[in-house]
Design an enzyme around this catalytic site. Sequence first.
Site, short mmCIF file in Angstrom:
data_model
loop_
_atom_site.label_atom_id
_atom_site.label_comp_id
_atom_site.label_asym_id
_atom_site.label_seq_id
_atom_site.Cartn_x
_atom_site.Cartn_y
_atom_site.Cartn_z
N GLY A 14 -7.77 -4.19 -7.55
CA GLY A 14 -6.71 -4.32 -8.55
C GLY A 14 -6.85 -3.37 -9.74
O GLY A 14 -6.30 -3.64 -10.81
N ASN A 16 -5.52 -0.43 -10.06
CA ASN A 16 -4.17 0.09 -10.37
C ASN A 16 -3.33 -0.98 -11.05
O ASN A 16 -2.60 -0.69 -12.00
CB ASN A 16 -3.48 0.58 -9.10
CG ASN A 16 -3.95 1.96 -8.69
OD1 ASN A 16 -3.60 2.95 -9.32
ND2 ASN A 16 -4.78 2.01 -7.66
N MET A 88 -3.02 -3.85 1.86
CA MET A 88 -3.52 -3.33 3.12
C MET A 88 -2.76 -3.82 4.36
O MET A 88 -3.30 -3.85 5.45
CB MET A 88 -5.02 -3.69 3.28
CG MET A 88 -5.90 -3.12 2.19
SD MET A 88 -5.75 -1.33 2.04
CE MET A 88 -6.68 -0.84 3.48
N LYS A 89 -1.52 -4.21 4.14
CA LYS A 89 -0.75 -4.72 5.27
C LYS A 89 0.55 -3.92 5.34
O LYS A 89 1.14 -3.62 4.30
CB LYS A 89 -0.46 -6.21 4.97
CG LYS A 89 0.23 -6.95 6.02
CD LYS A 89 -0.73 -7.73 6.89
CE LYS A 89 0.04 -8.21 8.10
NZ LYS A 89 -0.73 -8.34 9.29
N LEU A 91 4.40 -3.40 5.86
CA LEU A 91 5.59 -4.25 5.77
C LEU A 91 6.52 -3.94 6.95
O LEU A 91 6.70 -2.78 7.32
CB LEU A 91 6.32 -3.97 4.45
CG LEU A 91 5.51 -4.30 3.18
CD1 LEU A 91 6.18 -3.69 1.95
CD2 LEU A 91 5.35 -5.80 3.01
N ASN A 105 4.53 3.16 -3.11
CA ASN A 105 3.13 2.96 -2.69
C ASN A 105 2.27 4.07 -3.28
O ASN A 105 2.74 5.17 -3.53
CB ASN A 105 3.08 3.02 -1.16
CG ASN A 105 1.66 2.87 -0.62
OD1 ASN A 105 0.91 1.99 -1.06
ND2 ASN A 105 1.27 3.72 0.33
N HIS A 107 -1.16 6.32 -2.48
CA HIS A 107 -2.05 6.67 -1.36
C HIS A 107 -3.09 7.68 -1.85
O HIS A 107 -2.76 8.63 -2.55
CB HIS A 107 -1.23 7.24 -0.21
CG HIS A 107 -2.07 7.51 1.00
ND1 HIS A 107 -2.47 6.50 1.85
CD2 HIS A 107 -2.62 8.65 1.47
CE1 HIS A 107 -3.22 7.02 2.81
NE2 HIS A 107 -3.33 8.32 2.59
#
Length: 187
Positions: A14, A16, A88-89, A91, A105, A107
């Site tokens: 967390g 970010n 980490m999932k 969508l 997002n 990266h």
Amino acid sequence: MVKKNTCIFISGEGSNLKTLINNSRNHNFPIKISLVISNNANAKGILLAKKNSIPFIIIDTKRRYFENFILANLKKYKISLICLAGYMKVLSKKFLNSYGKMIINIHPSLLPKFKGLNTFERILKSDEKKTGCTVHFVNEKLDAGMIIIQKIFFIEKDDNEEILKKKTQKLEHKAFSEAIIKIFRYS
Ligand code: GRF
């Protein structure tokens, strides 16, 4: 300025989220963090939400209709932006279509290079001279949506995975907020 209600999706540390919380306190910053969603009950980021009195939800992605549960909460909190900050999932396409609003997002590479996981390991094995981070819009393809902002640094010969991660995250903490300011610049 009317701040956009934003939901931050996390899975871990967390860091970010922390910078976004801090920056969102500035009245000129375009978003308010109205909700935090984590798919990991042990994510440290949840403690940050608690500490800052931000509503949070822990989801169980093994449950069949978990995305519907998320969608219902996004509606409840009138969320108009989702920030994936180490979530980490992936969508589903159905989720993206049903939500229909902005999702961004962060990266840890200079996309389109090094999409997916184990980024730092792959970067070090390559002969790249520089790396960095990317904030991009999310679409159905992994790490492939339109790029909003990138930040770059040069890889040094003693850099290992841990150092690369540190250097990248330092840039991420600036890039995420800058990207948010950029997308709402004219609204
Ligand atoms: C970040 O490095 C981001 O690039 C990646 O996951 C990490 C999350 O870090 N997608 P944190 O949880 O914000 O500290």
